[in-house]
Design a protein around this motif. Structure first.
Motif, PDB file in Angstrom:
ATOM      1  N   ARG A 179       0.842  -1.201   0.000  1.00  0.00           N
ATOM      2  CA  ARG A 179       0.000   0.000   0.000  1.00  0.00           C
ATOM      3  C   ARG A 179       0.868   1.239   0.000  1.00  0.00           C
ATOM      4  NH1 ARG A 179      -4.481  -1.020   4.698  1.00  0.00           N
ATOM      5  NH2 ARG A 179      -4.823  -3.173   4.182  1.00  0.00           N
ATOM      6  N   LYS A 180       0.318   2.302  -0.532  1.00  0.00           N
ATOM      7  CA  LYS A 180       0.975   3.597  -0.432  1.00  0.00           C
ATOM      8  C   LYS A 180       0.938   3.990   1.040  1.00  0.00           C
ATOM      9  CE  LYS A 180       0.719   8.323  -2.089  1.00  0.00           C
ATOM     10  NZ  LYS A 180       0.018   9.258  -2.959  1.00  0.00           N
ATOM     11  N   LYS A 181       2.055   4.438   1.573  1.00  0.00           N
ATOM     12  CA  LYS A 181       2.126   4.799   2.984  1.00  0.00           C
ATOM     13  C   LYS A 181       1.135   5.921   3.271  1.00  0.00           C
ATOM     14  CE  LYS A 181       5.189   5.398   6.765  1.00  0.00           C
ATOM     15  NZ  LYS A 181       6.451   4.974   7.271  1.00  0.00           N
ATOM     16  N   GLY A 182       0.367   5.743   4.339  1.00  0.00           N
ATOM     17  CA  GLY A 182      -0.633   6.731   4.711  1.00  0.00           C
ATOM     18  C   GLY A 182      -1.977   6.484   4.071  1.00  0.00           C
ATOM     19  N   SER A 183      -2.069   5.463   3.208  1.00  0.00           N
ATOM     20  CA  SER A 183      -3.341   5.137   2.572  1.00  0.00           C
ATOM     21  C   SER A 183      -4.282   4.551   3.610  1.00  0.00           C
ATOM     22  CB  SER A 183      -3.114   4.123   1.456  1.00  0.00           C
ATOM     23  OG  SER A 183      -4.335   3.668   0.948  1.00  0.00           O
ATOM     24  N   ASN A 184      -5.527   4.990   3.582  1.00  0.00           N
ATOM     25  CA  ASN A 184      -6.481   4.478   4.555  1.00  0.00           C
ATOM     26  C   ASN A 184      -7.518   3.563   3.905  1.00  0.00           C
ATOM     27  OD1 ASN A 184      -7.830   6.386   3.133  1.00  0.00           O
ATOM     28  ND2 ASN A 184      -8.436   7.641   4.862  1.00  0.00           N
ATOM     29  N   VAL A 185      -7.153   2.920   2.818  1.00  0.00           N
ATOM     30  CA  VAL A 185      -8.045   1.989   2.133  1.00  0.00           C
ATOM     31  C   VAL A 185      -8.061   0.696   2.930  1.00  0.00           C
ATOM     32  CG1 VAL A 185      -8.423   0.684   0.004  1.00  0.00           C
ATOM     33  CG2 VAL A 185      -7.549   3.008  -0.103  1.00  0.00           C
ATOM     34  N   SER A 186      -9.253   0.217   3.266  1.00  0.00           N
ATOM     35  CA  SER A 186      -9.350  -1.025   4.022  1.00  0.00           C
ATOM     36  C   SER A 186      -9.125  -2.215   3.103  1.00  0.00           C
ATOM     37  CB  SER A 186     -10.717  -1.140   4.699  1.00  0.00           C
ATOM     38  OG  SER A 186     -11.708  -1.405   3.727  1.00  0.00           O
ATOM     39  N   GLU A 187      -8.816  -3.362   3.701  1.00  0.00           N
ATOM     40  CA  GLU A 187      -8.562  -4.555   2.893  1.00  0.00           C
ATOM     41  C   GLU A 187      -9.815  -4.994   2.162  1.00  0.00           C
ATOM     42  OE1 GLU A 187      -6.622  -8.959   3.431  1.00  0.00           O
ATOM     43  OE2 GLU A 187      -5.981  -7.352   4.747  1.00  0.00           O
ATOM     44  N   LYS A 188     -10.995  -4.784   2.737  1.00  0.00           N
ATOM     45  CA  LYS A 188     -12.237  -5.145   2.055  1.00  0.00           C
ATOM     46  C   LYS A 188     -12.420  -4.309   0.793  1.00  0.00           C
ATOM     47  CE  LYS A 188     -14.987  -7.028   5.752  1.00  0.00           C
ATOM     48  NZ  LYS A 188     -16.243  -6.982   6.508  1.00  0.00           N
ATOM     49  N   GLU A 189     -12.058  -3.017   0.860  1.00  0.00           N
ATOM     50  CA  GLU A 189     -12.173  -2.152  -0.315  1.00  0.00           C
ATOM     51  C   GLU A 189     -11.185  -2.591  -1.383  1.00  0.00           C
ATOM     52  OE1 GLU A 189     -13.386   2.260   0.903  1.00  0.00           O
ATOM     53  OE2 GLU A 189     -11.661   1.501   2.025  1.00  0.00           O
ATOM     54  N   GLU A 190     -10.021  -3.085  -0.979  1.00  0.00           N
ATOM     55  CA  GLU A 190      -9.006  -3.492  -1.933  1.00  0.00           C
ATOM     56  C   GLU A 190      -9.462  -4.643  -2.801  1.00  0.00           C
ATOM     57  OE1 GLU A 190      -5.426  -4.418   0.103  1.00  0.00           O
ATOM     58  OE2 GLU A 190      -5.101  -2.373   0.762  1.00  0.00           O
ATOM     59  N   VAL A 191     -10.144  -5.603  -2.213  1.00  0.00           N
ATOM     60  CA  VAL A 191     -10.570  -6.772  -2.980  1.00  0.00           C
ATOM     61  C   VAL A 191     -11.960  -6.600  -3.559  1.00  0.00           C
ATOM     62  CG1 VAL A 191      -9.092  -8.434  -1.808  1.00  0.00           C
ATOM     63  CG2 VAL A 191     -11.350  -7.954  -0.884  1.00  0.00           C
ATOM     64  N   GLY A 192     -12.558  -5.446  -3.336  1.00  0.00           N
ATOM     65  CA  GLY A 192     -13.839  -5.144  -3.947  1.00  0.00           C
ATOM     66  C   GLY A 192     -15.022  -5.767  -3.258  1.00  0.00           C
TER      67      GLY A 192
END
Length: 83
Positions: free
Chosen positions: A69-82
């Motif tokens: 992940r880009k450092k400081g990114s607040n994307v959750s793992e659920k959002e990553e896999v759609g």
């Protein structure tokens, strides 16, 4: 003469999988370091460049999965896999 405006559409990456190879680099001291090259389209899509290049890498021994992940990114793992 009327100028036409160029429409640029950014391609949305839904989820893309690629088969990549590790490169093993041997230092002068004999140490071996594994490396992987990532597609530039992914790096640009993440908003990374020469000035912003810090990443966070997570390894899960249970699933044997590496997440970058880009450092400081607040994307959750659920959002990553759609999900």
């Amino acid at each position: 003469m009327e100028q036409k405006k160029k429409r640029t559409q950014k391609k949305e990456i839904v989820k893309e999988t690629r088969d990549l190879n590790l490169t093993f680099v041997k230092s002068g001291a004999g140490n071996i370091t594994p490396r992987v090259s990532l597609p530039i389209t992914w790096i640009k899509h993440m908003g990374m460049n020469l000035d912003e290049r810090e990443i966070e890498v997570t390894y899960s021994p249970r699933t044997k999965k590496i997440t970058i992940r880009k450092k400081g990114s607040n994307v959750s793992e659920k959002e990553e896999v759609g999900e």
